[in-house]
Enzyme design. Sequence first.
Site, PDB file in Angstrom:
ATOM      1  N   HIS A  79      -7.683  -5.147  -1.506  1.00 57.07           N
ATOM      2  CA  HIS A  79      -6.388  -4.507  -1.262  1.00 57.07           C
ATOM      3  C   HIS A  79      -5.423  -5.425  -0.517  1.00 57.07           C
ATOM      4  CE1 HIS A  79      -3.609  -1.237  -1.006  1.00 57.07           C
ATOM      5  NE2 HIS A  79      -3.706  -1.110   0.306  1.00 57.07           N
TER       6      HIS A  79
ATOM      7  N   ASP B 257      -8.865  -4.604  -6.313  1.00 54.74           N
ATOM      8  CA  ASP B 257      -8.529  -3.657  -5.249  1.00 54.74           C
ATOM      9  C   ASP B 257      -9.392  -2.405  -5.385  1.00 54.74           C
ATOM     10  OD1 ASP B 257      -7.344  -1.906  -3.438  1.00 54.74           O
ATOM     11  OD2 ASP B 257      -5.315  -2.567  -3.908  1.00 54.74           O
TER      12      ASP B 257
ATOM     13  N   SER C  34       0.843  -1.189   0.000  1.00 48.59           N
ATOM     14  CA  SER C  34       0.000   0.000   0.000  1.00 48.59           C
ATOM     15  C   SER C  34       0.886   1.249   0.000  1.00 48.59           C
ATOM     16  CB  SER C  34      -0.965  -0.032   1.192  1.00 48.59           C
ATOM     17  OG  SER C  34      -1.971   0.938   1.062  1.00 48.59           O
TER      18      SER C  34
END
Length: 682
Positions: A659, A627, A552
């Site tokens: 995600h 995602d 991320s």
Amino acid sequence: MKIKLTALALLSIMLSAQPSQLNAQQLKQFTLEDLNFGGTNYKQMTPATKDYRWWGDELLRIDKEDIWLVDKKTHKEVLLTDKQKEQYEEWKKEQQPIAEIKDHNLFVGEHQLTIDGSREIVYGEAVHRNEFGIMEGLFWSPDHKRLAFYRMDQSMVSDYPQVNIFKRSAAYEPDKYPMAGEETHFVNIGIYDVEKDETIYLITPNVIPGGNAKSPAYFPNPSTSKKDSVVYFTNISWAPDSKTLYVQELNRDQNDCRLVSYDAMTGLFIAELNRETSDKYVEPLHPIQFLPWDASKFIMQSQKDGYNHLYLFNKDGKQLKQLTSGPWVVLDVLGFNAKKKSVIISSNEASPIQQNLYAVNVATGKRTPLDNQRGWHRGMLSESGQWLIDNYSEPDIPRVISLVNTTAKPSKTPLFEAPNPWEGYQIPTYECGTIKAADGQTDLYYRMVKPADFNPSKKYPTVIYVYGGPHAHNVDARWHYASRSWETYMAQKGYVLFILDNRGSENRGLAFEQATFRQLGQIEMQDQMKGVEFLRTLPYVDMDRLGVHGWSFGGFMTISLMTNYPDVFKVGVAGGPVIDWKWYEVMYGERYMDTPQSNPEGYEKTSLLSKAKDLKGKLQIITGYNDATVVPQHCLSFLAECIKAGTQPDFFAYPGEPHNMRGHQSVHLHERITQYFEDYLK
């Protein structure tokens, strides 16, 4: 004989050793992993069939139809009598009626309150993409006669074209995704009166009445611009008498926050009680909390002095005093002890990497420690605030659970102490220390994990694990300094792991967090490179075999480091990476970067698209194919630029995954990450 760990065994042990965050709702509930007393009645427990709950100040264990009372003095359990069960059921009924959401419509019991709910008109769910501490969309008044709820119109928000590949013909299943600088959703707040069976909506300055009798609502005022009509309604709370609703209203620029009150019967604005502005951003995360012994006063949390602290206000909005202060952060308010007139908090006053529990006297501000002032403590408070479950660990203590009496001189009753889950295993060493940030002044905390058979005369391939972004940190004074199980797995394979919390990460105060404002990734890279300088001083770190991995924001950092310092990092694995902040969502993106229109230089400087040509080492990019947080447009656009530039990253996608990978996919993911370093770094 020492036993080596497999990846699955390692994950199992680590999950059982790490303290879990406890649920702090009024009906307290947590699982076997959160509280295992180790007594005879617990031997056959399974998390699927049993849980624990506070019943007022009594702690219960629920086992299907059986309910056991945990005696806080003897630590034994007694089966509730039929009369006690009846009392418990009556207590539960007081929590009624129950509000729930079905197909985006709002129900109270079997009564349907709304009829136009859809993926575009959403009732009673978390809004503003769960920013500003918003995790729910339903808020009962203390007397349970009124229900405040969010109504979100996201019909104007662009669809991101997600695809479900698991159908016979792949299906279009779009997400509503408001990108930075683009049009975002419109939210207002309704209040349902149970006794009158009526719904009203708050009349805020940016709305005009609309809707119909069956679905009343308010809509943007055409006399205001689209930008001005966006208000983030956060941190909803009720007055103790259930007649007034309090809301923190934040402008889209996120630099002007007002605490305001509304009449719960009419929806009319009453007053502005507090206003906080900033040249960067204001981030309200906590609703106000009224004192249970004095309904004319409330506690508010704010970072206005540079650190998150508690302030005491009267109900008219006059600040009476600041309750806590200092270069440390109040991490949470667990509740109140009305008898002692104190507020129970957790903070990192003892150390930036600790979390400890305190009782703060509201009259004097005096703080009384409720724990041993070491390690990382999670607390769960009973209804009266007299009893506190203290669930903690330290770097060399896996878990201890104690019951604390907060009313008298704080006293502790041991309930459970976990044995060392690593006993008999060959394990790495876990270390913690500090280095100076790139500013030469600020202390940054790091964790280092070394192989079990570590030899300081050897040179080891080294992997930097990085996150680096807001609202997260990696290094805690908990079990093994909060080391992730993957780090242990990698150390077992002969790697040194290094993890550094750079400026921009959480719980260190505003100056620390806001150093990255309008230029995400830049200050963070400077600090991470100070970590690299530190590694150069260690004779056992092979600087020719330096890798980096993150997910991320950490994926963004991984590619940033790989392309800005291509001669330093040989191998990188970037998961779910942000590539260009113009493709990230409005609330988070604009808080830290402003809009692409107002900060074009910042967006250009932080974009990784222009850096594709600078890639030298081996880079694997991994994403969840579906995602909805960092949408696949990021990864795919970077790949397109690499194709143009002739650079050669590797790419892997997990179909159907969001995600973060789940279940078997997560195991596959970590084996894949490991194998990439095995193939190209080791």
